[in-house]
Design a protein around this motif. Structure first.
Motif, PDB file in Angstrom:
ATOM      1  N   PHE A 576       0.832  -1.201   0.000  1.00 28.47           N
ATOM      2  CA  PHE A 576       0.000   0.000   0.000  1.00 28.47           C
ATOM      3  C   PHE A 576       0.870   1.255   0.000  1.00 28.47           C
ATOM      4  N   GLY A 577       1.934   1.253   0.819  1.00 26.92           N
ATOM      5  CA  GLY A 577       2.831   2.400   0.851  1.00 26.92           C
ATOM      6  C   GLY A 577       3.533   2.617  -0.473  1.00 26.92           C
ATOM      7  N   VAL A 578       3.984   1.534  -1.096  1.00 25.85           N
ATOM      8  CA  VAL A 578       4.645   1.644  -2.400  1.00 25.85           C
ATOM      9  C   VAL A 578       3.677   2.181  -3.444  1.00 25.85           C
ATOM     10  N   LEU A 579       2.438   1.730  -3.384  1.00 23.23           N
ATOM     11  CA  LEU A 579       1.431   2.176  -4.345  1.00 23.23           C
ATOM     12  C   LEU A 579       1.221   3.683  -4.255  1.00 23.23           C
ATOM     13  N   ILE A 580       1.157   4.202  -3.037  1.00 24.15           N
ATOM     14  CA  ILE A 580       0.984   5.648  -2.868  1.00 24.15           C
ATOM     15  C   ILE A 580       2.238   6.395  -3.315  1.00 24.15           C
ATOM     16  N   THR A 581       3.398   5.818  -3.043  1.00 28.15           N
ATOM     17  CA  THR A 581       4.653   6.468  -3.426  1.00 28.15           C
ATOM     18  C   THR A 581       4.754   6.651  -4.934  1.00 28.15           C
ATOM     19  N   GLN A 582       4.256   5.694  -5.686  1.00 32.81           N
ATOM     20  CA  GLN A 582       4.360   5.746  -7.139  1.00 32.81           C
ATOM     21  C   GLN A 582       3.152   6.388  -7.811  1.00 32.81           C
ATOM     22  N   SER A 583       2.158   6.776  -7.027  1.00 34.33           N
ATOM     23  CA  SER A 583       0.933   7.317  -7.603  1.00 34.33           C
ATOM     24  C   SER A 583       1.124   8.762  -8.049  1.00 34.33           C
ATOM     25  N   THR A 584       0.486   9.104  -9.147  1.00 32.14           N
ATOM     26  CA  THR A 584       0.492  10.486  -9.635  1.00 32.14           C
ATOM     27  C   THR A 584      -0.867  11.156  -9.444  1.00 32.14           C
ATOM     28  N   GLU A 585      -1.835  10.394  -8.962  1.00 34.29           N
ATOM     29  CA  GLU A 585      -3.176  10.926  -8.730  1.00 34.29           C
ATOM     30  C   GLU A 585      -3.304  11.341  -7.269  1.00 34.29           C
ATOM     31  N   LEU A 586      -3.747  12.555  -7.041  1.00 39.23           N
ATOM     32  CA  LEU A 586      -3.835  13.098  -5.687  1.00 39.23           C
ATOM     33  C   LEU A 586      -5.061  12.545  -4.974  1.00 39.23           C
ATOM     34  N   LEU A 587      -4.850  11.977  -3.795  1.00 38.67           N
ATOM     35  CA  LEU A 587      -5.959  11.511  -2.970  1.00 38.67           C
ATOM     36  C   LEU A 587      -6.629  12.708  -2.300  1.00 38.67           C
ATOM     37  N   ALA A 588      -7.953  12.614  -2.130  1.00 39.75           N
ATOM     38  CA  ALA A 588      -8.726  13.721  -1.539  1.00 39.75           C
ATOM     39  C   ALA A 588      -8.355  15.031  -2.222  1.00 39.75           C
ATOM     40  N   ALA A 589      -8.448  15.020  -3.544  1.00 42.84           N
ATOM     41  CA  ALA A 589      -7.970  16.160  -4.337  1.00 42.84           C
ATOM     42  C   ALA A 589      -8.726  17.444  -4.021  1.00 42.84           C
ATOM     43  N   ASN A 590     -10.011  17.340  -3.723  1.00 38.39           N
ATOM     44  CA  ASN A 590     -10.782  18.544  -3.410  1.00 38.39           C
ATOM     45  C   ASN A 590     -10.397  19.154  -2.069  1.00 38.39           C
ATOM     46  N   PHE A 591      -9.618  18.414  -1.289  1.00 36.01           N
ATOM     47  CA  PHE A 591      -9.134  18.959  -0.017  1.00 36.01           C
ATOM     48  C   PHE A 591      -7.682  19.416  -0.156  1.00 36.01           C
ATOM     49  N   PHE A 592      -6.763  18.486  -0.400  1.00 39.64           N
ATOM     50  CA  PHE A 592      -5.347  18.841  -0.468  1.00 39.64           C
ATOM     51  C   PHE A 592      -5.041  19.744  -1.662  1.00 39.64           C
ATOM     52  N   GLY A 593      -5.767  19.553  -2.759  1.00 40.05           N
ATOM     53  CA  GLY A 593      -5.505  20.363  -3.938  1.00 40.05           C
ATOM     54  C   GLY A 593      -5.969  21.799  -3.805  1.00 40.05           C
ATOM     55  N   ARG A 594      -6.877  22.066  -2.877  1.00 43.25           N
ATOM     56  CA  ARG A 594      -7.418  23.418  -2.717  1.00 43.25           C
ATOM     57  C   ARG A 594      -6.803  24.182  -1.552  1.00 43.25           C
ATOM     58  N   LEU A 595      -5.962  23.528  -0.747  1.00 44.64           N
ATOM     59  CA  LEU A 595      -5.392  24.213   0.415  1.00 44.64           C
ATOM     60  C   LEU A 595      -4.502  25.384   0.016  1.00 44.64           C
ATOM     61  N   ASP A 596      -3.770  25.225  -1.078  1.00 44.97           N
ATOM     62  CA  ASP A 596      -2.934  26.313  -1.600  1.00 44.97           C
ATOM     63  C   ASP A 596      -1.980  26.840  -0.530  1.00 44.97           C
ATOM     64  N   LEU A 597      -1.193  25.930   0.042  1.00 44.15           N
ATOM     65  CA  LEU A 597      -0.223  26.321   1.059  1.00 44.15           C
ATOM     66  C   LEU A 597       0.996  26.938   0.379  1.00 44.15           C
ATOM     67  N   PRO A 598       1.321  28.186   0.676  1.00 47.93           N
ATOM     68  CA  PRO A 598       2.418  28.856  -0.038  1.00 47.93           C
ATOM     69  C   PRO A 598       3.786  28.273   0.274  1.00 47.93           C
ATOM     70  N   TRP A 599       3.929  27.593   1.388  1.00 46.65           N
ATOM     71  CA  TRP A 599       5.235  27.081   1.794  1.00 46.65           C
ATOM     72  C   TRP A 599       5.439  25.617   1.421  1.00 46.65           C
ATOM     73  N   MET A 600       4.481  25.012   0.704  1.00 44.89           N
ATOM     74  CA  MET A 600       4.602  23.608   0.324  1.00 44.89           C
ATOM     75  C   MET A 600       4.921  23.513  -1.163  1.00 44.89           C
ATOM     76  N   THR A 601       5.694  22.509  -1.542  1.00 49.85           N
ATOM     77  CA  THR A 601       6.061  22.325  -2.947  1.00 49.85           C
ATOM     78  C   THR A 601       4.816  21.969  -3.762  1.00 49.85           C
ATOM     79  N   THR A 602       4.479  20.701  -3.791  1.00 47.66           N
ATOM     80  CA  THR A 602       3.255  20.268  -4.465  1.00 47.66           C
ATOM     81  C   THR A 602       2.571  19.213  -3.613  1.00 47.66           C
TER      82      THR A 602
END
Length: 672
Positions: A576-602
């Motif tokens: 499960f950990g390896v699967l997430i490590t290699q994933s390019t699809e964001l989980l809970a995208a409507n949450f993490f994708g909208r946070l817009d944290l200025p100090w975080m990379t992606t």
């Protein structure tokens, strides 16, 4: 005919007093606090403004009576072949639940009118209600609560078994929890703290008040069982008082913000409510230290009432308890009025909210650094309270054993206390703070709660300690010890404690959770986040318990089988950990994708870091579990060898001699 034989089994006067004072106080307090004042914009009319606090008071009072009656029937009141106390309490709960349901529906309708700013007679009212009833948090939670209460109202009058009444009590408590999501606390900047505090406040007040009202109602039928009933109820009341005061202080401070707020009308109502709580606490102390002892003397025949089995002390208890009911009604009325009274303005500047606050309920803590592990802190009062209760109860049980000369291993106590302290850190410390907005830190929190905390809690053997410390009841009521025994020997636990089932819950529920909308729901809502933490801790504890637990339960598998289950489960976990490590699809995208944290990379890069954590962190707990299983295996072999050696010393190894004799007989037969 004796007076006791002709006495009624219940009395309705306390209920009438409770209801009358409830309505009178809420109306007076609402008028004083201005909770029904006309609104400048979107005024729903005077009927709605006055109905809201009144219906809320009736709603809370009926809920308290319902839950109190069910708890007394399921866990406290003794029953004999000549009594029908449980049925009486069930009917009382059913009747109160009907009032609870009607008041809840009325509150839903008037609350929507207030939120929408329209009158009940508006032609568009029903259309808007149908369109938004499931969209607004207040109306949605009220609808869910009303549906649960309707089920309780239908089932309570026909429930006969203690288990059925217990399940109905649990359902009733569940129906109360959505109320914590409304009111001033839910709208405060410390939303989570306010909601947690209000939830404890509502639950403790309901159990305390409802239990006493139901107890006073059925007091005429208790007879010689009055003392034991009051004693058992007083234990619950004591815990409720502590929770009520603590949560009340927390919620009050969140709402007023400064001591100067006590001079406002809102503050005056809070002071009056606090005075009522203090008076009730003093009455409870008197019951615990004076009344119960006097009732015990009466039960032992030291001071009987002429011609009756009910002693004068029973009447004294009733008078004091009825006075408590009156004060409780006033407190409930004040509480409903406080919920509608405007909070005082504060001089402190309210921080600006952001998309981070709107999504997570917390302000942006800023970029984490090397010290954030220790310096970042946001107290989660729900889990702090749970941890404190778990530690205090455990220590009280250990002290009880010590006081009667029994021993309890110190290492078990240390392990239990340390486990809950670590749990508090993972939920309130730096990991908990950043785990609400960063997937990587969330995964650390997950691994800590599901794998590290159970490694400390399970060796504490709380079930074994409870069974040794708690007294057994002899009147066939469901006390704490009886409840634990019923759970340990239940079919449900036998299924859940199967290592394969426990491992499946531990892993497959993990995969389902993260790859479904449940993950986003848990990150965005308070209720979802609480249920997520409960799930992590419960599945982790169960998985650890079936592997290394020493508490009584279903028959354990062999150590070899347990090791196989462990390594297979952890292999899936690593995958499960390896699967997430290699994933390019964001989980809970409507949450993490909208946070817009200025100090975080992606967010995707942070998610991959979280996958690596899930992959790597699980190795250390796995090693500890494997070593513990092997160590317990060796200890079992050593104990078996010791028992065998003692048997040999005792009977000269009669078993081996009998076996050799049998072989000799067979050999002679072969020779013949």
């Amino acid at each position: 005919m004796s007076r006791s034989a002709s006495a009624p089994s219940t009395t309705s006067r306390p209920l009438a007093l409770f209801g009358l004072l409830l309505v009178v106080v809420v109306v007076a307090a609402t008028a004083f606090g201005g909770g029904a004042a006309p609104l400048e914009l979107g005024d729903p009319g005077p009927f709605v403004r006055w109905s809201l606090p009144t219906l809320r008071a009736i709603h809370d009072g009926a809920a308290a009576v319902t839950i109190g009656a069910l708890v007394l029937a399921a866990f406290i009141v003794p029953e004999t072949t000549r009594t029908s106390r449980r049925r009486t309490l069930a009917h009382l709960a059913g009747g109160a639940a009907i009032i609870w349901f009607l008041a809840g529906v009325g509150g839903l309708l008037t609350n929507f009118a207030s939120l929408a700013g329209i009158r009940l007679t508006d032609p568009n009212y029903l259309t808007q209600l149908a369109a938004f009833i499931w969209q607004l948090d207040g109306t949605r939670t009220a609808t869910i609560s009303a549906l649960v209460v309707a089920v309780v109202a239908l089932c309570a009058p026909v429930a006969e078994s203690k288990s059925a009444l217990g399940w109905l009590a649990a359902a009733s408590l569940f129906a109360l929890l959505p109320l914590a999501l409304s009111g001033h606390s839910a709208a405060s900047l410390d939303h989570m703290g306010g909601v947690n505090g209000l939830a404890f406040h509502i639950l403790s007040a309901t159990l305390w008040v409802g239990g006493l009202v139901a107890l006073v109602v059925i007091r005429p039928s208790l007879g010689k069982h009055l003392q034991v009933t009051v004693q058992r109820y007083s234990v619950i009341a004591g815990w409720c008082f502590v929770l009520l005061v603590g949560s009340g202080l927390l919620v009050s401070w969140i709402n007023i913000g400064a001591l100067s707020g006590l001079a406002s009308r809102y503050g005056v109502l809070l002071i009056l409510k606090s005075v009522a709580a203090v008076l009730l606490g003093l009455a409870g102390w008197w019951h615990r230290h004076r009344t119960i002892a006097a009732l015990q003397d009466t039960a032992n025949g030291m001071a009987p009432l002429r011609g009756s089995s009910v002693a004068p002390q029973g009447s004294a208890f009733t008078r004091l308890a009825v006075g408590e009911v009156a004060v409780m009604a006033a407190a409930f009325g004040l509480g409903a009025a406080v919920g509608r009274t405007p909070t005082p303005p504060t001089s402190e500047e309210r921080p600006e909210t952001s998309i981070v606050y709107d999504l997570s309920g917390y302000l942006d803590p800023g970029a984490p650094d090397s010290t954030s592990w220790l310096t970042a802190w946001q107290t989660d009062w729900l889990w702090v309270t749970v941890a404190v209760i778990a530690i205090v109860v455990y220590l009280r049980w250990a002290v009880r054993l010590h006081s009667r000369g029994d021993r309890w291993p110190l290492l078990r106590t240390i392990s239990w206390v340390l486990g809950w302290l670590v749990f508090v850190y993972f939920t309130s410390g730096g990991v908990g703070v950043y785990g609400r907005i960063l997937f990587s830190w969330h995964m650390i929190e997950h691994m800590g709660v599901a794998m590290i905390v159970p490694l400390l809690l399970v060796p504490g053997a709380p079930i074994t300690l409870a069974l040794r410390a708690l007294p057994a009841r002899k009147d066939k009521t469901m006390g704490p010890r009886e409840f634990i025994l019923a759970t340990v020997h239940s079919t449900y636990l036998r299924v859940l404690a199967n290592p394969v089932i426990a491992a499946s819950f531990f892993f497959f529920s993990l995969a389902i959770f993260y790859y479904s909308p449940l993950f986003e729901l848990a990150m965005r809502t308070h209720t979802g986040h609480v249920l997520m933490m409960v799930h992590f801790l419960a599945t982790g504890y169960m998985f650890t318990w079936v592997l290394i637990g020493t508490d009584p339960g279903p028959k354990r598998w062999s150590p070899i089988a347990l090791l196989v289950v462990l390594f297979v489960t952890i292999s899936f976990h690593a995958f499960f950990g390896v699967l997430i490590t290699q994933s390019t699809e964001l989980l809970a995208a409507n949450f993490f994708g909208r946070l817009d944290l200025p100090w975080m990379t992606t967010p995707v890069a942070d998610q991959r870091t979280g996958g690596a954590i899930a992959w790597g962190v699980g190795e250390v707990p796995t090693l500890v579990l494997a070593v513990t299983v092997a160590w317990q295996w060796m200890k079992t072999d050593d104990r078996e060898s010791t028992r065998r050696d003692r048997r040999v010393d005792r009977d000269g190894d009669a078993e081996l001699a009998a076996y050799n004799a049998q072989l000799a007989v067979l050999a002679r037969r072969d020779e013949q």
